[in-house]
Design an enzyme around this catalytic site. Structure first.
Site, short mmCIF file in Angstrom:
data_model
loop_
_atom_site.label_atom_id
_atom_site.label_comp_id
_atom_site.label_asym_id
_atom_site.label_seq_id
_atom_site.Cartn_x
_atom_site.Cartn_y
_atom_site.Cartn_z
N GLU A 1 -5.56 -3.03 -1.37
CA GLU A 1 -6.57 -4.66 -1.19
C GLU A 1 -7.01 -5.59 -1.36
O GLU A 1 -7.70 -6.93 -0.65
CB GLU A 1 -6.82 -5.06 0.31
CG GLU A 1 -5.80 -3.95 1.63
CD GLU A 1 -5.95 -2.33 1.06
OE1 GLU A 1 -5.41 -1.09 -0.16
OE2 GLU A 1 -5.11 -1.09 2.37
N LYS B 1 -15.52 17.39 9.46
CA LYS B 1 -15.86 17.14 10.54
C LYS B 1 -16.06 18.86 11.21
O LYS B 1 -15.42 19.61 12.14
CB LYS B 1 -15.53 17.08 12.15
CG LYS B 1 -15.33 15.42 11.64
CD LYS B 1 -14.47 14.34 12.31
CE LYS B 1 -14.44 13.36 11.76
NZ LYS B 1 -12.83 12.92 11.51
N THR C 1 0.76 -0.86 -0.28
CA THR C 1 0.10 0.02 0.08
C THR C 1 0.86 1.08 -0.10
O THR C 1 1.75 1.12 0.57
CB THR C 1 -1.08 -0.10 1.49
OG1 THR C 1 -0.42 0.20 2.51
CG2 THR C 1 -1.25 -1.31 1.44
N TRP D 1 -20.56 15.92 9.36
CA TRP D 1 -19.89 15.88 7.99
C TRP D 1 -19.66 16.79 6.80
O TRP D 1 -20.96 16.78 6.06
CB TRP D 1 -18.98 14.71 7.66
CG TRP D 1 -18.87 14.02 8.63
CD1 TRP D 1 -18.80 13.90 10.72
CD2 TRP D 1 -18.30 12.50 9.07
NE1 TRP D 1 -18.06 13.39 11.23
CE2 TRP D 1 -18.37 11.83 10.14
CE3 TRP D 1 -18.60 11.14 8.41
CZ2 TRP D 1 -17.73 10.72 10.46
CZ3 TRP D 1 -18.56 9.73 8.82
CH2 TRP D 1 -18.01 9.69 9.58
P1 AMP Z 1 -4.47 2.50 -4.29
O1 AMP Z 1 -4.87 0.86 -3.23
O2 AMP Z 1 -4.02 2.86 -3.91
O3 AMP Z 1 -5.29 2.28 -5.28
O4 AMP Z 1 -5.57 3.38 -3.35
C1 AMP Z 1 -7.70 2.90 -2.80
C2 AMP Z 1 -8.12 3.89 -1.95
O5 AMP Z 1 -8.17 5.24 -3.62
C3 AMP Z 1 -9.39 3.38 -1.87
O6 AMP Z 1 -9.25 3.84 -0.74
C4 AMP Z 1 -9.81 5.50 -2.08
O7 AMP Z 1 -10.04 6.62 -1.05
C5 AMP Z 1 -9.12 6.22 -3.64
N1 AMP Z 1 -9.62 5.63 -4.09
C6 AMP Z 1 -10.55 4.99 -5.62
N2 AMP Z 1 -10.65 4.70 -6.27
C7 AMP Z 1 -11.71 5.63 -6.54
C8 AMP Z 1 -11.99 6.60 -6.82
N3 AMP Z 1 -13.11 6.40 -7.88
N4 AMP Z 1 -13.26 7.51 -6.12
C9 AMP Z 1 -12.76 8.03 -5.06
N5 AMP Z 1 -11.64 6.89 -4.40
C10 AMP Z 1 -11.03 6.05 -4.79
#
Ligand code: AMP
Length: 542
Positions: A330, A439, A185, A444
């Protein structure tokens, strides 16, 4: 009573067997790191992947060993993945955009034994190799003619290395639960955490992703994953494309608007996928040169919220359908896709754009719920927002070495860290990361919604909203803006532009102009850095 069907382990390399047999001539076209375009097909990839597997065994790599890759999307990277998979080792993608110390930390955590690296990233590895004692060999993804001088004693050119083995190699067969790949991550807070995919999870996930209401990919498509293989399992494109026999167009290191436009048009790409920042660059380039996209049918946008203004431009100016998707490293990574079910099929105009701003509905195999802080499910009313939790066969059950155990509960629900609501038809919309939501007076405020509105302003290039401490309301929103080149919008014009679309108390208390908004290694707005940048900021009059 047991079913009487065959045990046929779901192994990733069987995907490439299928592609070579039934879609052998389908092209895999890459912009090579050395410069020229390179053309091959699944039959050749299959052959050379078996050479890779055999050659890895000669180097002493055995089942379960981690083999790292730090590379752009090219045919060689794909061959390396399948070679690693076919002999039971574990591909471990490294994100070159992370800090070198973080990369070394990740390589040590995974104890990588061998690394495939692109020419572009060799200097990074030269700088950190001493700090990674497990790394016995570095294979540079090039030929002998392009192999540079390097201070690494154990480095070799890929083309030379691979030709020390022939393709007479039978893939190994093993249990489908065996580890296939690792991806860390991005670790915006704390150390990165290792996600470990299995062969089974990758195969099931690819079958899920190809479905018509998901990516709708077929052998008639020419798919270009702009999203790098090192970002969130490459969005599974290395599995979905060969599984359905779609051609793959690999952009290599050319990630700027002009390079993407050139390869999209010259290679007649029908479908592509990347984060919004990539598309921002393409759209700016298209506007500048007056370009068009006659072959491109669909663009998958995810990794961060896709602003409705971007959806509108793609669809109305260039005739390209936007598929907004949400997922996570994940989750292998697909979670939801915003394709139109019959309930919404007939929407037009603004109503359709509003729907497409949602992240969409999950496929079979992704279970999803939104809960309050006490784990009570919230109603599907498109407004009650809370913690988004997921589970399924391609969702992590734990992080490598057990880190981050608090994100998983006893019933296997994984807390995504996202805040979302769901509508009556099961369409999910992300309102924020839990740590970014503002907040204000006990209520929110969604930063994503404010950002989406602000980038609709014609003179705004990019927008980010952060919470700033407020003596009365705890926190209030500050809108941070990057102006479009050559434009000088006033604070009032931006606030006026969004005012009518939000509750009065959501309106940002101030607007700040900056030259750049910081991004993470995977192209998301880096709010931790932005908050630090504005740590001394005070709203006027407070
Ligand atoms: P990653 O594991 O680096 O792909 O990051 C995942 C995170 O990216 C998710 O938990 C979201 O917070 C954000 N994310 C991925 N796709 C979207 C989307 N279409 N809209 C908003 N947030 C997104």
């Amino acid at each position: 009573m047991r079913g009487l069907m065959q045990e046929w382990p779901l192994l990733c390399h069987k995907i490439m067997d299928h592609a070579a047999l039934y879609h052998g001539d389908r092209e895999v076209i890459s912009r090579s790191i050395e410069g020229p375009m390179h053309r091959t097909n699944y039959r050749n990839i299959h052959e050379r992947a078996r050479q890779v597997a055999k050659r890895l065994e000669k180097d002493g790599i055995t089942m379960g060993d981690r083999v790292a890759t730090m590379a752009w999307n090219t045919w060689r990277h794909l061959e390396a993945w399948y070679g690693i998979l076919g002999m039971g080792a574990v591909y471990h993608t490294l994100n070159p955009r992370l800090f070198p110390d973080q990369i070394a930390w990740i390589m040590n955590d995974a104890t990588d034994k061998l690394l495939f690296v692109d020419l572009t990233f060799l200097p990074i590895i030269e700088a950190i190799a001493d700090k990674v004692p497990s790394l016995a060999k570095v294979v540079v993804l090039t030929d002998a003619a392009h192999m540079p001088q390097t201070k690494l004693a154990n480095a070799v050119a890929y083309e030379y290395w691979i030709n020390e083995a022939d393709a007479d190699y039978a893939w190994r067969e093993f249990d489908e639960g065996t580890a296939a790949g690792m991806c860390y991550t991005s670790g915006t807070t704390g150390d990165p955490k290792g996600v470990v995919y299995s062969h089974r999870s990758n195969v099931l996930h690819a079958m899920t992703g190809a479905q018509p209401d998901m990516l709708n990919l077929s052998s008639n498509d020419r798919m270009m994953p702009v999203v790098p293989l090192f970002h969130a399992n490459g969005w599974s494109t290395a599995f979905v494309c060969p599984m359905v026999g779609a051609s793959m167009i690999m952009p290599g290191a050319g990630m700027d608007g002009a390079s993407i436009y050139q390869i999209l048009t010259e290679e007649r790409v029908t479908m592509t996928a990347a984060v919004p920042t990539v598309w921002l660059m393409l759209l700016e380039h298209l506007a500048k040169v007056g370009g068009s996209l006659p072959d491109l049918q669909r663009v998958v946008i995810g990794g961060a919220a896709c602003p409705p203004a971007m959806i509108k431009t793609f669809q109305e100016t260039y005739g390209v359908e936007v598929i907004h998707a949400w997922g996570m490293t994940e989750m292998s990574p697909l979670g939801t896709v915003c394709t139109l079910k019959p309930e919404y099929k007939n929407l037009t105009g603004q109503a359709r754009l509003d729907l497409q701003a949602k992240q969409g509905h999950p496929p079979f195999t992704v279970e999803m719920k939104v809960t309050d802080d006490e784990n009570n499910p919230l109603p599907w009313d498109a407004k009650s927002f809370g913690r988004l939790k997921v589970r399924g066969p391609a969702v992590s059950s734990a992080y490598y070495k057990g880190h981050g155990a608090e994100q998983f509960d006893a019933e296997n629900w994984f807390d995504t860290g996202d805040v979302a609501h769901v509508d009556e038809h099961g369409y999910m919309q992300i309102t924020d990361r839990a740590k970014d939501v503002i907040k204000s007076g006990g209520e929110w405020i969604s930063t994503i919604e404010l950002e989406n509105l602000a980038v609709g302003h014609p003179e705004v290039a990019e927008a980010a909203v952060i919470g700033i401490a407020h003596p009365k309301w705890d926190e209030r929103p500050l809108l941070v803006i990057v102006r479009r080149q050559g434009c000088d919008p006033s604070k009032e014009s931006i606030l006026d532009f969004i005012r009518d679309d939000i509750a009065k108390w959501w309106l940002p208390d101030d607007v700040a102009f900056v030259d750049d908004i910081p991004h993470t290694a995977t192209g998301k707005i880096q709010k931790t850095t932005l908050r630090k940048q504005f740590s001394d900021y005070k709203f006027p009059g407070t």
